[in-house]
Design a protein around this motif. Structure first.
Motif, PDB file in Angstrom:
ATOM      1  N   VAL A 208     -65.336 -43.485 -22.817  1.00  0.00           N
ATOM      2  CA  VAL A 208     -64.067 -44.220 -22.791  1.00  0.00           C
ATOM      3  C   VAL A 208     -62.962 -43.267 -23.239  1.00  0.00           C
ATOM      4  CG1 VAL A 208     -62.748 -46.189 -23.615  1.00  0.00           C
ATOM      5  CG2 VAL A 208     -65.220 -46.398 -23.320  1.00  0.00           C
ATOM      6  N   VAL A 209     -61.905 -43.186 -22.448  1.00  0.00           N
ATOM      7  CA  VAL A 209     -60.806 -42.254 -22.711  1.00  0.00           C
ATOM      8  C   VAL A 209     -59.524 -43.034 -22.982  1.00  0.00           C
ATOM      9  CG1 VAL A 209     -59.401 -40.390 -21.761  1.00  0.00           C
ATOM     10  CG2 VAL A 209     -61.847 -40.484 -21.258  1.00  0.00           C
ATOM     11  N   ASN A 210     -58.804 -42.608 -24.011  1.00  0.00           N
ATOM     12  CA  ASN A 210     -57.523 -43.224 -24.357  1.00  0.00           C
ATOM     13  C   ASN A 210     -56.469 -42.129 -24.543  1.00  0.00           C
ATOM     14  OD1 ASN A 210     -55.380 -44.692 -25.349  1.00  0.00           O
ATOM     15  ND2 ASN A 210     -56.268 -45.049 -27.368  1.00  0.00           N
ATOM     16  N   PRO A 211     -55.703 -41.809 -23.500  1.00  0.00           N
ATOM     17  CA  PRO A 211     -54.663 -40.786 -23.637  1.00  0.00           C
ATOM     18  C   PRO A 211     -53.394 -41.300 -24.316  1.00  0.00           C
ATOM     19  CG  PRO A 211     -54.741 -41.561 -21.392  1.00  0.00           C
ATOM     20  CD  PRO A 211     -55.854 -42.271 -22.111  1.00  0.00           C
ATOM     21  N   MET A 212     -53.410 -42.541 -24.763  1.00  0.00           N
ATOM     22  CA  MET A 212     -52.312 -43.135 -25.532  1.00  0.00           C
ATOM     23  C   MET A 212     -50.982 -43.070 -24.782  1.00  0.00           C
ATOM     24  SD  MET A 212     -53.352 -41.902 -29.409  1.00  0.00           S
ATOM     25  CE  MET A 212     -52.653 -43.369 -30.210  1.00  0.00           C
ATOM     26  N   TYR A 213     -51.052 -43.248 -23.454  1.00  0.00           N
ATOM     27  CA  TYR A 213     -49.884 -43.231 -22.564  1.00  0.00           C
ATOM     28  C   TYR A 213     -49.221 -41.849 -22.496  1.00  0.00           C
ATOM     29  CZ  TYR A 213     -50.275 -48.269 -23.507  1.00  0.00           C
ATOM     30  OH  TYR A 213     -50.735 -49.554 -23.665  1.00  0.00           O
ATOM     31  N   GLY A 214     -49.870 -40.833 -23.020  1.00  0.00           N
ATOM     32  CA  GLY A 214     -49.270 -39.508 -23.109  1.00  0.00           C
ATOM     33  C   GLY A 214     -49.542 -38.652 -21.891  1.00  0.00           C
ATOM     34  N   SER A 215     -49.258 -37.369 -22.027  1.00  0.00           N
ATOM     35  CA  SER A 215     -49.282 -36.475 -20.872  1.00  0.00           C
ATOM     36  C   SER A 215     -50.682 -36.065 -20.424  1.00  0.00           C
ATOM     37  CB  SER A 215     -48.445 -35.225 -21.162  1.00  0.00           C
ATOM     38  OG  SER A 215     -48.885 -34.589 -22.327  1.00  0.00           O
TER      39      SER A 215
ATOM     40  N   ILE B 221     -55.943 -46.230 -33.027  1.00  0.00           N
ATOM     41  CA  ILE B 221     -56.833 -46.320 -31.862  1.00  0.00           C
ATOM     42  C   ILE B 221     -57.880 -47.422 -32.038  1.00  0.00           C
ATOM     43  CG2 ILE B 221     -56.476 -43.940 -31.118  1.00  0.00           C
ATOM     44  CD1 ILE B 221     -59.162 -43.236 -32.418  1.00  0.00           C
ATOM     45  N   GLN B 222     -57.478 -48.507 -32.667  1.00  0.00           N
ATOM     46  CA  GLN B 222     -58.392 -49.630 -32.831  1.00  0.00           C
ATOM     47  C   GLN B 222     -58.803 -50.224 -31.487  1.00  0.00           C
ATOM     48  OE1 GLN B 222     -59.845 -50.857 -35.771  1.00  0.00           O
ATOM     49  NE2 GLN B 222     -59.053 -48.881 -36.488  1.00  0.00           N
ATOM     50  N   ASP B 223     -57.919 -50.137 -30.482  1.00  0.00           N
ATOM     51  CA  ASP B 223     -58.275 -50.620 -29.148  1.00  0.00           C
ATOM     52  C   ASP B 223     -59.379 -49.773 -28.537  1.00  0.00           C
ATOM     53  OD1 ASP B 223     -56.540 -48.461 -28.974  1.00  0.00           O
ATOM     54  OD2 ASP B 223     -55.262 -49.341 -27.426  1.00  0.00           O
ATOM     55  N   LEU B 224     -59.360 -48.474 -28.791  1.00  0.00           N
ATOM     56  CA  LEU B 224     -60.429 -47.594 -28.302  1.00  0.00           C
ATOM     57  C   LEU B 224     -61.741 -47.912 -29.009  1.00  0.00           C
ATOM     58  CD1 LEU B 224     -61.418 -45.130 -26.665  1.00  0.00           C
ATOM     59  CD2 LEU B 224     -60.653 -43.684 -28.573  1.00  0.00           C
ATOM     60  N   ILE B 225     -61.690 -48.102 -30.299  1.00  0.00           N
ATOM     61  CA  ILE B 225     -62.894 -48.435 -31.066  1.00  0.00           C
ATOM     62  C   ILE B 225     -63.516 -49.727 -30.536  1.00  0.00           C
ATOM     63  CG2 ILE B 225     -63.696 -49.185 -33.347  1.00  0.00           C
ATOM     64  CD1 ILE B 225     -61.625 -47.220 -34.544  1.00  0.00           C
ATOM     65  N   ALA B 226     -62.677 -50.726 -30.280  1.00  0.00           N
ATOM     66  CA  ALA B 226     -63.177 -52.008 -29.763  1.00  0.00           C
ATOM     67  C   ALA B 226     -63.784 -51.841 -28.375  1.00  0.00           C
ATOM     68  CB  ALA B 226     -62.039 -53.027 -29.724  1.00  0.00           C
ATOM     69  N   LYS B 227     -63.156 -51.021 -27.534  1.00  0.00           N
ATOM     70  CA  LYS B 227     -63.651 -50.823 -26.170  1.00  0.00           C
ATOM     71  C   LYS B 227     -64.998 -50.106 -26.175  1.00  0.00           C
ATOM     72  CE  LYS B 227     -62.914 -51.132 -21.684  1.00  0.00           C
ATOM     73  NZ  LYS B 227     -62.738 -52.431 -20.999  1.00  0.00           N
ATOM     74  N   VAL B 228     -65.145 -49.089 -27.023  1.00  0.00           N
ATOM     75  CA  VAL B 228     -66.418 -48.361 -27.111  1.00  0.00           C
ATOM     76  C   VAL B 228     -67.547 -49.320 -27.479  1.00  0.00           C
ATOM     77  CG1 VAL B 228     -67.689 -46.653 -28.474  1.00  0.00           C
ATOM     78  CG2 VAL B 228     -65.409 -46.113 -27.610  1.00  0.00           C
ATOM     79  N   ARG B 229     -67.294 -50.175 -28.445  1.00  0.00           N
ATOM     80  CA  ARG B 229     -68.308 -51.145 -28.864  1.00  0.00           C
ATOM     81  C   ARG B 229     -68.593 -52.156 -27.757  1.00  0.00           C
ATOM     82  NH1 ARG B 229     -65.624 -52.078 -34.841  1.00  0.00           N
ATOM     83  NH2 ARG B 229     -66.757 -50.407 -35.959  1.00  0.00           N
ATOM     84  N   ASP B 230     -67.531 -52.596 -27.093  1.00  0.00           N
ATOM     85  CA  ASP B 230     -67.667 -53.643 -26.087  1.00  0.00           C
ATOM     86  C   ASP B 230     -68.493 -53.195 -24.887  1.00  0.00           C
ATOM     87  OD1 ASP B 230     -66.971 -56.237 -24.908  1.00  0.00           O
ATOM     88  OD2 ASP B 230     -65.710 -55.083 -23.535  1.00  0.00           O
ATOM     89  N   VAL B 231     -68.300 -51.949 -24.439  1.00  0.00           N
ATOM     90  CA  VAL B 231     -68.993 -51.476 -23.236  1.00  0.00           C
ATOM     91  C   VAL B 231     -70.210 -50.609 -23.564  1.00  0.00           C
ATOM     92  CG1 VAL B 231     -66.836 -51.549 -21.932  1.00  0.00           C
ATOM     93  CG2 VAL B 231     -67.577 -49.389 -22.961  1.00  0.00           C
ATOM     94  N   HIS B 232     -70.509 -50.466 -24.860  1.00  0.00           N
ATOM     95  CA  HIS B 232     -71.651 -49.651 -25.314  1.00  0.00           C
ATOM     96  C   HIS B 232     -71.553 -48.212 -24.780  1.00  0.00           C
ATOM     97  CE1 HIS B 232     -73.389 -53.382 -26.758  1.00  0.00           C
ATOM     98  NE2 HIS B 232     -73.250 -53.913 -25.543  1.00  0.00           N
ATOM     99  N   ALA B 233     -70.381 -47.628 -24.986  1.00  0.00           N
ATOM    100  CA  ALA B 233     -70.152 -46.258 -24.529  1.00  0.00           C
ATOM    101  C   ALA B 233     -70.807 -45.263 -25.478  1.00  0.00           C
ATOM    102  CB  ALA B 233     -68.656 -45.985 -24.428  1.00  0.00           C
TER     103      ALA B 233
END
Length: 477
Positions: free
Chosen positions: A184-191, A230-242
């Motif tokens: 799961v990748v989170n570029p935080m809307y950045g470049s 990056i709590q949204d990333l933490i939640a996504k990793v757990r949710d999809v078992h990444a």
């Protein structure tokens, strides 16, 4: 005389429409033009990149117009790109210097200007002091951007694919592909939007992305990949078992990681993981560099323990990656890094690169056939636990913070919390190391009324004594 512009640890930054204005970008570009024409190989041209922030492309065009007006051949990116791409352009194409229009991990209301040397690294104070002295020393000379593009004085170029090819030559992507990772990748809307997806997707890695599109205001969130952001990333990793979560900051030079259990991995551990991997598994890539590493004075002593095991030297620098850039460019070190998540390695670029650091960790996981949590736990099992804490204490003035540091240098403690002080490092602020290797560092911010206190111990209870000592010296009980 206009607004006073000051360069910090990596460039100049200011609030958009207040400090970061077209006029101030013109002033900076004119001063840089004067400087490079006397000091750097400007005839090789400049490469300009910009991030996803509000007005970054427009500010980049203004800077390009000033450089072109001063007789400097300009190449500008055709799209927003991570700051490491600018260094890549200098190293790969031979430009004389580079510029990134970005405020890095700062909040959305900021923008800025990062200058890169002919070696590709960040500028030291010996350069930026001269540039500051040249501000407003002459009238700004600029030409129309579209006109300069039309007559060839400004070239618009896409280097995205070339950078990816460079990475393919330096990372074992076939090995990563064979591991069957879900990322799961989170570029935080950045470049760095799309970058890891474009590197890993074509080789068969399952890549899920969040916040992977341009939002010039970063959804009004702070684009720094630390745990609270990056709590949204933490939640996504757990949710999809990444297998791993990867976050990069606003301009793509810093990294934050989350393991398969949803645990945030500190930048200290990321540096340690990559270092362990390089020393253990990638001797062919690091053979050309001298057997030493560099770290900022605020970075974990876990690195010292790894270095001791492998017989390599550790250099402690002031805070700021610019102190490591030239060392990396000249193969003086295997790698360098800082506590904020900026890491560089000798066989890549003399620059921090968040996406590349993440790929190094994936390569380590694939090489060892182990999960990220297993590799992190192995660090603790092998080298012992390291408990780290940082305090940013607001004080009445910058001068007060500087006075605290001066007083500690003048009257250094013999002991702290019942343990003898065995050494002192003054490279940036003042750092006291006690008999068991625990340490505490005091630094004054140069731009805000803040006293920064960093501390680390292998004994969690003693960490509390270090914090008590720090608060006492800061005048907080």
């Amino acid at each position: 005389m206009g607004y006073p512009i000051r360069f910090g640890t990596d460039g100049w930054r200011g609030i958009i429409a207040k400090d970061a204005t077209f006029e101030n970008y013109e002033r900076v570009a004119q001063a840089v033009s004067s400087f490079v024409k006397s000091n750097w190989p400007y005839e090789k041209g400049v490469f300009i990149g910009y991030d996803t922030r509000f007005f970054s492309e427009e500010f980049a065009k203004v800077v390009a117009s000033v450089f072109a007006g001063n007789g400097i051949k300009v190449t500008i990116s055709d799209r927003s790109i991570p700051t490491p791409f600018v260094t890549f352009a200098i190293v790969n194409y031979g430009y004389g210097f580079g510029v990134a229009i970005t405020a890095s991990h700062n909040p959305y209301m900021y923008n800025g200007f990062k200058l890169r040397t002919p070696l590709g690294g960040a500028c030291g104070k010996e350069y930026t002091d001269v540039i500051e002295s040249l501000l407003d020393s002459q009238e700004v000379t600029r030409i129309d951007f579209d006109e300069a593009v039309g007559d060839g004085r400004i070239e618009v170029k896409n280097i995205y694919g070339d950078y990816i090819g460079w990475v393919y030559d330096r990372v074992d992507l076939k090995l990563i592909a064979s591991a069957g990772f879900k990322v799961v990748v989170n570029p935080m809307y950045g470049s760095a939007i799309g970058l890891l997806r474009d590197i890993l997707g074509p080789i068969g890695v399952r890549v899920l992305s969040i916040n992977d599109y341009r939002n010039a205001f970063f959804d009004f969130k702070h684009p720094e990949p630390i745990e609270k952001n990056i709590q949204d990333l933490i939640a996504k990793v757990r949710d999809v078992h990444a297998d791993i979560g990867i976050a990069t900051d606003g301009d793509g030079d810093r990294v934050g990681l989350v393991d398969e259990k949803g645990r945030f991995i500190s930048p200290h551990k990321i540096y340690a993981l990559i270092l362990q991997h390089l020393l253990k598994n990638r001797g062919n890539l690091i053979a050309r560099a001298k057997r030493r590493i560099a770290k900022t004075v605020s970075t974990t002593s876990l690195l010292n323990r790894i270095a001791e095991r492998y017989g390599i030297e550790v250099i402690e620098t002031a805070v700021g990656f610019k102190y490591m850039a030239e060392l990396l460019a000249k193969d003086e070190i295997i790698m360098g890094g800082e506590e904020s998540g900026g890491i560089g390695v000798c066989f890549h670029l003399p620059e921090r690169d968040g996406s590349f650091s993440a790929l190094m960790v994936l390569e380590y996981m694939a090489t060892e056939g182990k999960s990220l949590s297993q590799l992190v736990d192995e660090l603790d099992d092998t080298y012992g636990p390291h408990y780290y804490r940082r305090l940013d204490i607001t004080v009445k003035s910058i001068d007060f913070a500087k006075a605290v540091v001066r007083n500690l240098i003048d009257e250094s403690p013999v002991s702290i919390g019942g343990k003898s002080v065995v050494s002192r490092i003054d490279v940036d602020g003042v750092k006291f190391i006690v008999e068991d290797g625990s340490w505490i560092l005091f630094r004054a911010s140069g731009t805000e009324p803040l006293l920064r206190i960093y501390m680390e111990s292998r004994d969690e209870r003693y960490l509390e004594k270090l914090e008590d000592y720090g608060r006492e010296k800061a005048g907080i009980t």
